[in-house]
Design a protein around this motif. Structure first.
Motif, short mmCIF file in Angstrom:
data_model
loop_
_atom_site.label_atom_id
_atom_site.label_comp_id
_atom_site.label_asym_id
_atom_site.label_seq_id
_atom_site.Cartn_x
_atom_site.Cartn_y
_atom_site.Cartn_z
N PRO A 275 47.41 38.66 45.95
CA PRO A 275 47.75 37.46 45.18
C PRO A 275 46.71 36.14 45.50
O PRO A 275 46.83 35.28 44.62
CB PRO A 275 49.25 37.09 45.32
N CYS A 276 46.53 35.96 46.55
CA CYS A 276 45.84 34.92 47.18
C CYS A 276 44.50 35.57 47.97
O CYS A 276 44.95 36.01 49.33
CB CYS A 276 46.46 34.04 47.89
N CYS A 277 43.37 35.20 47.49
CA CYS A 277 42.16 36.35 48.32
C CYS A 277 40.92 35.39 48.11
O CYS A 277 40.53 34.72 47.32
CB CYS A 277 42.05 37.64 47.65
N PRO B 63 49.23 33.15 40.63
CA PRO B 63 50.22 33.50 39.88
C PRO B 63 51.05 34.79 39.70
O PRO B 63 51.88 35.00 39.10
CB PRO B 63 49.13 33.72 38.33
N SER B 64 50.45 35.74 40.71
CA SER B 64 50.90 37.02 41.05
C SER B 64 51.87 36.90 42.25
O SER B 64 51.73 37.93 43.03
CB SER B 64 50.08 38.08 40.80
N ASP C 23 43.72 38.23 41.23
CA ASP C 23 43.50 37.51 40.12
C ASP C 23 43.62 35.93 40.54
O ASP C 23 43.66 35.18 39.64
CB ASP C 23 44.69 37.76 38.98
N ASN C 24 43.33 35.69 41.97
CA ASN C 24 43.49 34.33 42.23
C ASN C 24 42.41 34.29 43.44
O ASN C 24 42.83 34.00 44.44
CB ASN C 24 44.74 34.01 42.66
N LEU C 25 41.06 34.17 43.10
CA LEU C 25 39.96 34.08 44.22
C LEU C 25 39.96 32.76 44.31
O LEU C 25 39.71 31.60 43.64
CB LEU C 25 38.67 34.50 43.53
N VAL C 26 40.08 32.29 45.98
CA VAL C 26 40.23 31.03 46.25
C VAL C 26 38.98 30.87 47.22
O VAL C 26 38.51 31.66 47.81
CB VAL C 26 41.43 30.50 46.91
N VAL D 7 40.55 40.60 39.06
CA VAL D 7 40.74 40.93 37.68
C VAL D 7 41.47 39.80 37.16
O VAL D 7 41.83 38.83 37.60
CB VAL D 7 41.51 42.13 37.86
N ASP D 8 41.78 40.09 35.72
CA ASP D 8 42.54 38.85 34.88
C ASP D 8 43.81 38.60 35.46
O ASP D 8 44.43 37.60 35.91
CB ASP D 8 42.75 39.19 33.49
N ARG D 9 44.66 39.68 35.75
CA ARG D 9 46.14 39.59 35.88
C ARG D 9 46.41 41.00 36.91
O ARG D 9 46.07 41.95 36.66
CB ARG D 9 46.93 39.57 34.90
#
Lengths: 512, 306
Positions: free
Chosen positions: A170-172, A184-185, A208-211, A231-233
């Motif tokens: 979810p956070c990567c 978001p996930s 879905d959340n590249l930081v 990916v989108d989601r």
């Protein structure tokens, strides 16, 4: 065929693997070393980003007959496993095994790929339609049901080798550092995926959340991750960690909860340093609420809350009733938010949570655990895998692990489900052995395992409705009648592996 | 004090709901009032009384007092309710709209007739009259004395406020006079007094406050509409630990006094005599029901050997 110590017929082998019949909860000792995997080297300038899942699957070297894994922390909101299996099918691969930490009803999309041979079988338990169809004989694929601790054990000892782990992150960041706290996930703890990341030959982070680099805190570090795919989601946020986490208002459920909390109070365990685990069901939460009130009243400062964590436990932590939460998996959004902000809310791996083959799992430190059941028998054996229709519908979760680890394991269940009695002569499937169960609480009475003779005395002294489990069964059957036994074929459709790798029961095809 | 029966919680259960009837054995209320009156629609009056009869006949391991609220005797269902249900041996009848002593006397006569017919002891079926109108409250004393079967008076606030043409408030100030009058009548007769229902099942704090008020006034129990209310009511009626400890000291002191050949003794500078002992005995009986003491005190300890 051999009989295990609980009288269940266990075949010599299953899906090509020899089987060890279950003997007792604590005897088997591990031999040898933990599993190994290839060492790696990444030089400066290396790019782990790939543009698609397809590219990642190709890069991972996945071949026919290999094993993949995902984690189930997104629960019934997970998109990833379905998408991977669809890609694998498009690529023309066959005979792939799934060794995810669990499979949910949303993954029924895989069924056509089981029928077509893309998916060969499951090295994990399944929830929902896949198990039901297997039990009816409508799909043919081996299923090895494992506990959370047992799955970690099987991967760490190498009896299950994961070739490619696809980890929903979810956070990567682009170098593969990840946590599950934000985005978001967000799903909170990545306790199951930590095992896969450590032991799989190839690890693909999917986000879905590249930081921007670096993600902190780090739940799974870059050193374990080979590729990163955006990916989108990852899933449907409405269904991620959306377990019903509300206290029941059903008077029968509340009566059960009231008895269970009185059992805990009578046990003498409810004192400073108390450690506790419940599931997320309405009755379990009602017990938690009553225990919380008792702790407030007695100014009791607990040690830790464990397991799948709910907002209830978060509140107890913040109120100072626990000094820490040991979290292998978040059950609701309150838990997800808490793990991201509170250092006392500790993420733990499935290995640390419940693996019997390490230098000590958290379950061994539990005072009390509240567990459910679809059936219980007069020897206190518990079924959570199959329903009274014989269908394999539920995965084991941490049931057998916590029952074996905790000082006191309490089963809470209504005495009647549908029109069927919950206490049976013989459960349809044994998930958890009766020797690890302390007390069975129903609204019609409390049955105490003989090994807790002192507790039984105390409950009688407190005028609680203590009944011999056979007496409880007779009483329930006076209301329901005695159901006609189910009929099964010889064919084994799934094996129920105990946490130490021995086989406690098998699920046979139902005669329709 | 012989025949003392704890009645803290009297739970209403609709007589036309099999799923709820079958759960009666599991709830730890002191009494259940199976309702054939307001909870049962007119179209189900007949079916409900037969269902209740069947349930009672099959409920052999009785673990609580079982009362049946019949329809008023001036309706066409009241007599039939008795005729069908009494052979299944409930412990008593909750009589709605017991506005006058005559209404209760009529039920008393009918119960005697049924007892003769069923060949059971005369007086076996008790009566719990509902005082739930201005008239009933005014007649409370006469009603309390109208039958030896009456073990308690029950106050019904919903119908009472309707008969007064007022609204029932959360604080219940408007009920104060009626509650007190019902209590006086009960206490004068030496029987128990049961407070009205609290209808909002989600408002546990309101229930607790109202139950505390009723207990303070002198009520010994409360009618309930949902099993979830049992715990709060029992908690309120449970004696406090210091009350139990004091009561134990009182009993010990009076036993010492009797050995010395007197009925009065000092305890901590206060005189212990018959009324104090009586109160202590009541506290200990309630404490026993709550599992706070292990043994019931015997009558001789309280009253001395004859």
């Amino acid at each position: 065929m051999a009989l295990n110590s609980l009288g269940r017929e266990i075949p010599e082998s299953y899906a090509g693997q020899p089987l060890i019949p279950y003997g007792d909860p604590y005897a088997i000792r591990p031999q040898g070393l933990v599993a190994a995997r290839p060492m790696k080297r990444v030089n400066p300038g290396h790019n782990k980003r790939l543009s698609s899942l397809r590219e990642a699957i190709e890069a991972s070297g996945l071949k026919d007959g290999m094993t993949i894994a995902t984690h189930h922390s997104l629960r019934n909101g997970d998109f990833l496993l379905n998408r991977i299996v669809a890609e694998i099918a498009e690529m023309g691969l066959k005979g792939i095994w799934i060794a995810s930490s669990s499979v949910h009803p949303v993954h029924a999309e895989i069924i056509p790929h089981i029928k077509s041979g893309v998916i060969a079988g499951f090295q994990c338990g399944v929830n929902g339609l896949i198990g039901e169809m297997a039990t009816k004989g409508e799909i043919a694929c081996p299923i090895v049901v494992r506990t959370h601790g047992g799955r970690a054990r099987s991967v760490i000892e190498g009896s299950v080798h994961i070739d490619v782990a696809f980890i929903a992150a979810p956070c990567c960041d682009e170098f593969g550092n990840m946590n599950g706290y934000y985005g978001p996930s967000a799903c909170g703890s990545l306790g199951y995926a930590q095992i896969d990341a450590t032991y799989a030959s190839c690890v693909v982070a999917v986000t879905d959340n590249l930081v921007p680099f670096p993600v902190v805190p780090i739940s799974i570090p870059q050193t374990l991750v080979d590729y990163v795919v955006v990916v989108d989601r990852l899933g449907d946020p409405a269904k991620i960690v959306s377990t019903t986490t509300r206290v029941t208002t059903d008077p029968v459920g509340l009566q059960i909860a009231s008895y269970a909390s009185q059992v805990i109070e009578a046990s003498g365990l409810l004192q400073d340093g108390f450690s506790f685990q419940t599931g997320s069901g309405g009755i379990s939460l009602a017990v938690a609420e009553k225990v919380r009130n008792a702790m407030r009243k007695g100014s009791i400062k607990g040690s830790f809350g464990c397991g799948g964590i709910t907002g209830y436990f978060v509140d107890m932590l913040e109120e100072g009733l626990f000094s820490a939460l040991m979290d292998v998996q978040c059950f609701d959004q309150e838990a997800v938010q808490s793990i991201g902000r509170n250092r006392a809310h500790q993420e733990i791996s499935a290995d640390m949570y419940a693996n019997p083959f390490n230098a000590g799992a958290v379950v061994n430190r539990l005072d009390c655990v509240i567990l459910g059941a679809t059936e219980v028998d007069t020897s206190f054996n518990v079924n959570v895998n199959t329903e009274s229709n014989g269908y394999l519908l539920h995965n084991t979760g941490g049931h057998s692990d916590t029952a074996a680890g905790a000082k006191l394991s309490i089963i809470v269940a209504p005495s009647i489900r549908g029109r069927l009695p919950i206490v049976r002569d013989r459960v349809t499937t044994i998930t958890t052995p009766g020797e690890t169960i302390g007390v069975v609480v129903t609204e019609r009475g409390i049955a105490v395992n003989e090994k807790h003779a002192e507790l039984k005395e105390e409950l009688i002294r407190r005028k609680l409705p203590v009944k011999d489990i056979s007496e409880l069964q007779r009483e329930i059957c006076r209301v329901t009648g005695t159901p006609r036994p189910l009929e099964f074929e010889d064919e084994v459709v799934a094996v129920i592996e105990y946490r130490d790798g021995s086989i406690i029961d098998v699920v046979r095809r139902v005669k329709e | 004090m012989a025949g003392f029966k704890l009645r803290r919680s009297l739970l209403y259960v609709p007589g036309n709901m099999p799923s709820m009837l079958q759960n009666i054995p599991i709830f730890n209320c002191d009494s259940v009032i199976i309702d054939l009156e307001d909870a049962v629609p007119l179209s189900e009056k007949d079916a409900a009384r037969h269902l209740v009869k069947r349930f009672l006949m099959n409920y052999t391991d009785r673990n609580k007092e079982l009362l049946v609220r019949i329809n008023p005797l001036d309706t066409k269902w009241g007599y039939e309710d008795l005729k069908v249900v009494l052979p299944a041996m409930p412990d008593g009848i909750r009589l709605p709209k017991a506005d006058t002593p005559e209404i209760v006397e009529r039920l008393d006569t009918l119960l005697t007739e049924f007892e003769e017919e069923l060949e059971v002891e005369i007086g076996r079926f008790g009566i719990l009259p509902s005082l739930e109108s201005a008239l009933g409250v005014i007649n409370a004393v006469g009603i309390a004395n109208s039958s030896e079967r009456i073990f308690a008076l029950a106050f019904g606030a919903e119908d009472y406020t309707a008969s007064m043409e007022i609204e029932r408030s959360r604080g219940g100030e408007e009920l104060f006079n009626a509650r007190t009058r019902v209590l006086w009548a009960a206490k004068a007769k030496g029987i128990q007094a049961v407070d009205t229902i609290f209808a909002d099942v989600s408002d546990m704090e309101g229930l607790r406050a109202e139950t505390e008020l009723a207990k303070r006034l002198g009520y010994t129990g409360k009618c309930l509409v949902n099993p979830r209310q049992i715990e709060v009511v029992h908690d309120v009626f449970a004696p406090k630990q210091h009350e139990v400890e004091y009561a134990l000291q009182v009993i010990e002191a009076i036993q010492r006094a009797r050995q010395l050949g007197t009925g009065v003794i000092a305890l901590g500078g206060k005189m212990v005599d018959a009324p104090v002992v009586k109160r202590a005995a009541r506290v200990l009986r309630t404490a026993y029901a709550h599992g706070m003491v292990d043994t019931l005190i015997d009558e001789e300890a309280i009253h001395g050997a004859q």
